[in-house]
Design a protein around this motif. Structure first.
Motif, mmCIF file in Angstrom:
data_model
loop_
_atom_site.group_PDB
_atom_site.id
_atom_site.type_symbol
_atom_site.label_atom_id
_atom_site.label_comp_id
_atom_site.label_asym_id
_atom_site.label_seq_id
_atom_site.Cartn_x
_atom_site.Cartn_y
_atom_site.Cartn_z
ATOM 1 N N LEU A 197 -8.691 -2.793 -0.035
ATOM 2 C CA LEU A 197 -7.875 -1.888 -0.855
ATOM 3 C C LEU A 197 -8.754 -0.893 -1.619
ATOM 4 O O LEU A 197 -8.422 0.288 -1.709
ATOM 5 C CB LEU A 197 -6.997 -2.686 -1.807
ATOM 6 N N ALA A 198 -9.865 -1.370 -2.144
ATOM 7 C CA ALA A 198 -10.783 -0.469 -2.853
ATOM 8 C C ALA A 198 -11.326 0.592 -1.894
ATOM 9 O O ALA A 198 -11.410 1.773 -2.250
ATOM 10 C CB ALA A 198 -11.927 -1.261 -3.483
ATOM 11 N N ALA A 199 -11.666 0.184 -0.678
ATOM 12 C CA ALA A 199 -12.182 1.132 0.312
ATOM 13 C C ALA A 199 -11.099 2.106 0.746
ATOM 14 O O ALA A 199 -11.378 3.288 0.971
ATOM 15 C CB ALA A 199 -12.743 0.378 1.520
ATOM 16 N N VAL B 263 0.844 -1.202 0.000
ATOM 17 C CA VAL B 263 0.000 0.000 0.000
ATOM 18 C C VAL B 263 0.878 1.250 0.000
ATOM 19 O O VAL B 263 0.655 2.177 -0.779
ATOM 20 C CB VAL B 263 -0.988 -0.006 1.187
ATOM 21 N N ALA B 264 1.898 1.275 0.847
ATOM 22 C CA ALA B 264 2.788 2.440 0.907
ATOM 23 C C ALA B 264 3.523 2.651 -0.421
ATOM 24 O O ALA B 264 3.711 3.790 -0.859
ATOM 25 C CB ALA B 264 3.787 2.295 2.048
ATOM 26 N N ALA B 265 3.922 1.559 -1.056
ATOM 27 C CA ALA B 265 4.624 1.671 -2.339
ATOM 28 C C ALA B 265 3.736 2.329 -3.384
ATOM 29 O O ALA B 265 4.168 3.224 -4.116
ATOM 30 C CB ALA B 265 5.075 0.289 -2.814
ATOM 31 N N LYS C 101 -2.565 -2.962 -8.780
ATOM 32 C CA LYS C 101 -1.159 -2.662 -8.480
ATOM 33 C C LYS C 101 -0.782 -3.144 -7.089
ATOM 34 O O LYS C 101 0.256 -3.780 -6.904
ATOM 35 C CB LYS C 101 -0.892 -1.152 -8.598
ATOM 36 N N VAL C 102 -1.625 -2.828 -6.095
ATOM 37 C CA VAL C 102 -1.314 -3.241 -4.720
ATOM 38 C C VAL C 102 -1.315 -4.758 -4.618
ATOM 39 O O VAL C 102 -0.410 -5.347 -4.013
ATOM 40 C CB VAL C 102 -2.281 -2.611 -3.697
ATOM 41 N N LEU C 103 -2.307 -5.421 -5.214
ATOM 42 C CA LEU C 103 -2.363 -6.883 -5.140
ATOM 43 C C LEU C 103 -1.152 -7.533 -5.801
ATOM 44 O O LEU C 103 -0.631 -8.536 -5.306
ATOM 45 C CB LEU C 103 -3.659 -7.406 -5.767
ATOM 46 N N LYS C 104 -0.704 -6.957 -6.912
ATOM 47 C CA LYS C 104 0.477 -7.518 -7.592
ATOM 48 C C LYS C 104 1.705 -7.422 -6.685
ATOM 49 O O LYS C 104 2.457 -8.390 -6.535
ATOM 50 C CB LYS C 104 0.729 -6.811 -8.914
ATOM 51 N N THR D 119 -9.452 3.337 -9.158
ATOM 52 C CA THR D 119 -9.551 2.359 -8.071
ATOM 53 C C THR D 119 -9.251 0.952 -8.578
ATOM 54 O O THR D 119 -8.536 0.189 -7.915
ATOM 55 C CB THR D 119 -10.946 2.422 -7.423
ATOM 56 N N GLU D 120 -9.749 0.610 -9.741
ATOM 57 C CA GLU D 120 -9.468 -0.717 -10.305
ATOM 58 C C GLU D 120 -7.965 -0.905 -10.517
ATOM 59 O O GLU D 120 -7.403 -1.951 -10.169
ATOM 60 C CB GLU D 120 -10.224 -0.897 -11.621
ATOM 61 N N ARG D 121 -7.318 0.110 -11.069
ATOM 62 C CA ARG D 121 -5.868 0.031 -11.285
ATOM 63 C C ARG D 121 -5.123 -0.022 -9.954
ATOM 64 O O ARG D 121 -4.149 -0.768 -9.804
ATOM 65 C CB ARG D 121 -5.380 1.230 -12.102
ATOM 66 N N TYR D 122 -5.564 0.775 -8.995
ATOM 67 C CA TYR D 122 -4.945 0.804 -7.673
ATOM 68 C C TYR D 122 -4.984 -0.585 -7.033
ATOM 69 O O TYR D 122 -3.970 -1.094 -6.562
ATOM 70 C CB TYR D 122 -5.671 1.831 -6.791
ATOM 71 N N VAL D 123 -6.147 -1.200 -7.025
ATOM 72 C CA VAL D 123 -6.296 -2.522 -6.408
ATOM 73 C C VAL D 123 -5.371 -3.533 -7.096
ATOM 74 O O VAL D 123 -4.682 -4.307 -6.429
ATOM 75 C CB VAL D 123 -7.770 -2.988 -6.434
#
Length: 177
Positions: free
Chosen positions: A137-139, A63-65, A166-169, A160-164
């Protein structure tokens, strides 16, 4: 390489930057966080915050990254502050006390406080979202209300879709680190 939702700084040099204005897909191989700039400066704060809030350090680190590229002094256009990009109003809601708005921002620039505040928010969202990491992550990105408005699903917002994703990867690559 950097995967994040901030545009590259002027000194990014030859770093592959996967930011909000870049549709390049992430590379197949994700480097360890130790290979990323500034990680060593905030590693202890992230790990302590994860431990204190009973979260996987890899998730907090991912998340921080994505939120700040490990930049403890980052301030977004929308006003999110620090390492975990915490909104001042959210920090106040989660118990940060302050006399005024500028004091809240100053406090959130402390990487230890910010990491703990971000981890506290993630831990609370884990409880509220039944430990469904993608919804947490979405929230964290779009707000708890947005996830609820869309039937406890990832809101159909491209950011948000891209964020989730990226974090999951990153989380998957760094799990068990």
């Amino acid at each position: 390489m950097h995967i994040g939702n901030r545009n590259p700084p002027n000194d990014a040099g030859t770093v592959t930057w996967l930011g909000p204005d870049n549709d390049i897909p992430p590379p197949e191989v994700v480097p360890p966080p130790t290979a990323l700039p500034r990680y060593r400066d905030v590693r202890d704060a992230l790990n302590a915050a994860a431990k204190m809030n009973r979260l996987d350090p890899a998730m907090v680190t991912a998340v921080a990254a994505v939120e700040s590229a490990f930049d403890a002094k980052a301030i977004s256009k929308k006003g999110a502050v620090g390492l975990m990009q915490v909104m001042p109003a959210t920090a106040l809601r989660y118990g940060l006390t302050s006399a005024n708005q500028s004091d809240v921002v100053e406090q959130l620039l402390d990487p230890w406080l910010n990491a703990n505040m971000g981890a506290l928010i993630l831990a609370d969202l884990m409880r509220k979202m039944n430990r469904k990491v993608e919804l947490v992550l979405a929230a964290y990105n779009a707000g708890e209300g947005a996830v609820k408005r869309f039937g406890s699903a990832i809101p159909p917002f491209l950011e948000t879709e891209r964020y989730v994703m990226k974090v999951l990867k990153l989380y998957a690559a760094w799990y068990g680190m």
